[in-house]
Design a protein around this motif. Structure first.
Motif, short mmCIF file in Angstrom:
data_model
loop_
_atom_site.label_atom_id
_atom_site.label_comp_id
_atom_site.label_asym_id
_atom_site.label_seq_id
_atom_site.Cartn_x
_atom_site.Cartn_y
_atom_site.Cartn_z
N UNK A 297 0.80 -1.22 0.00
CA UNK A 297 0.00 0.00 0.00
C UNK A 297 0.83 1.26 0.00
N UNK A 298 2.15 1.13 0.14
CA UNK A 298 3.02 2.30 0.14
C UNK A 298 3.86 2.31 -1.13
N UNK A 299 4.80 3.24 -1.18
CA UNK A 299 5.69 3.39 -2.34
C UNK A 299 7.11 3.57 -1.84
N UNK A 300 8.07 3.46 -2.77
CA UNK A 300 9.47 3.73 -2.42
C UNK A 300 9.57 5.17 -1.95
N UNK A 301 10.17 5.39 -0.80
CA UNK A 301 10.22 6.73 -0.23
C UNK A 301 11.44 6.86 0.69
N UNK A 302 11.64 8.07 1.17
CA UNK A 302 12.74 8.37 2.09
C UNK A 302 12.16 8.65 3.47
N UNK A 303 12.72 8.01 4.49
CA UNK A 303 12.29 8.22 5.87
C UNK A 303 13.50 8.51 6.74
N UNK A 304 13.19 9.01 7.94
CA UNK A 304 14.26 9.37 8.88
C UNK A 304 14.54 8.22 9.84
N UNK A 305 15.82 8.03 10.13
CA UNK A 305 16.21 7.03 11.13
C UNK A 305 15.78 7.45 12.53
N UNK A 306 15.56 8.71 12.73
CA UNK A 306 15.19 9.20 14.06
C UNK A 306 13.67 9.21 14.26
N UNK A 307 12.91 8.76 13.25
CA UNK A 307 11.46 8.75 13.37
C UNK A 307 10.98 7.47 14.02
N UNK A 308 9.88 6.94 13.50
CA UNK A 308 9.28 5.75 14.09
C UNK A 308 10.15 4.52 13.94
N UNK A 309 11.11 4.58 13.03
CA UNK A 309 11.99 3.43 12.80
C UNK A 309 13.12 3.34 13.82
N UNK A 310 13.35 4.39 14.59
CA UNK A 310 14.48 4.41 15.53
C UNK A 310 14.38 3.26 16.54
N UNK A 311 13.17 3.01 17.04
CA UNK A 311 13.01 1.98 18.06
C UNK A 311 13.18 0.57 17.49
N UNK A 312 13.07 0.45 16.17
CA UNK A 312 13.15 -0.87 15.54
C UNK A 312 14.49 -1.10 14.83
N UNK A 313 15.42 -0.18 15.02
CA UNK A 313 16.70 -0.25 14.32
C UNK A 313 17.54 -1.42 14.84
N UNK A 314 18.05 -2.24 13.92
CA UNK A 314 18.86 -3.41 14.29
C UNK A 314 20.36 -3.17 14.09
#
Length: 364
Positions: free
Chosen positions: A340-357
């Protein structure tokens, strides 16, 4: 110091395989972007609008039918009122005529009176003829009165029925109008909500596009200013050097496909999943990566890099190695998020920060 690293990699591999088997290689749906949520809300409102519009059409048709019936009843009432007036006039005239005849019969020498009939007869046949004529006139008068009275009763009865029908139709028209107005009110409310949601979506898309353009600019700047290899120092003989990035150009390649839709298992410009985008971008610079996030993490010709050492082209991993993207610089990464989404740019400090491996740098 290579044994601990291999043990860490092996542990991560086992964990990643387990999570991949349970969740698949794409990011969890729970992290759907806000625009997708708003679009779903707008679609829900639009579906309700379509249903309400159909209901409003039906309610309006029922209101119009009730109104037409009421107008027909009013028309019949006017006709009956006119007929009643004519009947009443005829009845009055008949009563006056009958009264005059009664007076004439008892107060005059009219040949039609009982006495005149008897005394005026010149023969028995003439007497019978006179009596029959008098009776005929009386019968005609009585029939006339009966007909007029009967007609009056019918018209009055019909008028009463129509008045009752008019009252019932008035109530029905009022109920149909209230039903129609209620639905139209709900329609107006839903239209306002739909317009509001669409406006929010447009604003969010505009903001997202501006952020994507800014991130792309930052990524291009970062890609042209790749720092020289940094050293990571440990204690004594355990210090190791992190090789510099060789494949920062994959950032520009990946950014060509911003906006490309997410397709599960996709690895072409017609659609990408997360590992498919990474595999495709690196294939353009001659590196054959596997189409699997865990396998990309465990790629033999790669090294781990800390978050502070990230450079454009490094692979960044999330959700227990269930998701991967390409670092573009400036604290951002490019990826294919989820269905449902597309290729895009996101921030490492956003919602993905807590899931960073962690991150990997491809060496060759």
């Amino acid at each position: 110091m290579h044994v601990p690293r291999r043990q860490v990699a092996l542990s991560a591999l086992l964990i990643g395989l387990l999570l991949a088997a349970l969740l698949g290689a794409s990011a969890p749906r729970a992290h759907a972007d806000q625009i997708g949520v708003k679009r779903a809300q707008a679609q829900g409102v639009l579906d309700r609008l379509r249903q309400l519009d159909a209901a409003a059409q039906l309610a309006n048709s029922r209101y119009q039918a009730a109104s037409r019936k009421l107008r027909a009843v009013e028309h019949q009432l006017r006709i009956n009122h006119q007929a009643l007036g004519v009947a009443s006039g005829n009845l009055g005239q008949a009563k006056r005529t009958l009264a005059k005849r009664l007076v004439a019969i008892y107060t005059s020498e009219d040949q039609q009176s009982s006495l005149a009939v008897i005394l005026g007869a010149r023969s028995l046949d003439d007497l019978i003829s006179r009596i029959e004529a008098a009776n005929s006139i009386s019968k005609q008068d009585a029939t006339l009165v009966h007909q007029v009275v009967s007609f009056q009763r019918q018209v009055v009865h019909r008028r009463t029925m129509l008045r009752n029908e008019r009252a019932r139709q008035n109530r029905l028209v009022a109920a149909r109008a209230a039903e129609r107005n209620q639905i139209q009110g709900r329609l107006a409310s839903e239209r306002r909500l739909y317009d509001s949601v669409r406006s929010q979506i447009a604003h969010m898309i505009s903001a997202q596009q501006a952020a994507q353009r800014a991130a792309a600019r930052n990524a291009r700047v970062a890609a042209t200013q790749v720092a020289s290899p940094k050293l990571s120092f440990g204690a004594g003989p355990t210090s190791t050097a992190v090789p510099g990035v060789r494949y920062s150009s994959v950032v520009g390649i990946a950014m060509r496909y911003l906006g490309t839709p997410y397709v599960y298992g996709g690895a072409s410009p017609s659609g990408f999943d997360c590992s498919g985008l990474v595999m495709y971008a690196y294939a353009q610079v001659g590196v054959s990566l596997p189409h699997n996030t865990v396998a990309q993490w465990s790629y033999s010709d790669s090294v781990s890099v800390s978050r502070s050492q990230l450079q454009p082209g490094d692979l960044v991993f999330f959700y227990g190695l269930g998701h991967v993207g390409i670092y573009v610089g400036g604290g951002n990464f490019i990826h294919a998020p989820h269905t449902g989404s597309v290729v895009r740019i996101d921030s490492l400090s956003g919602s993905y920060a807590a899931e960073y491996d962690g991150a990997k740098r491809i060496l060759g």
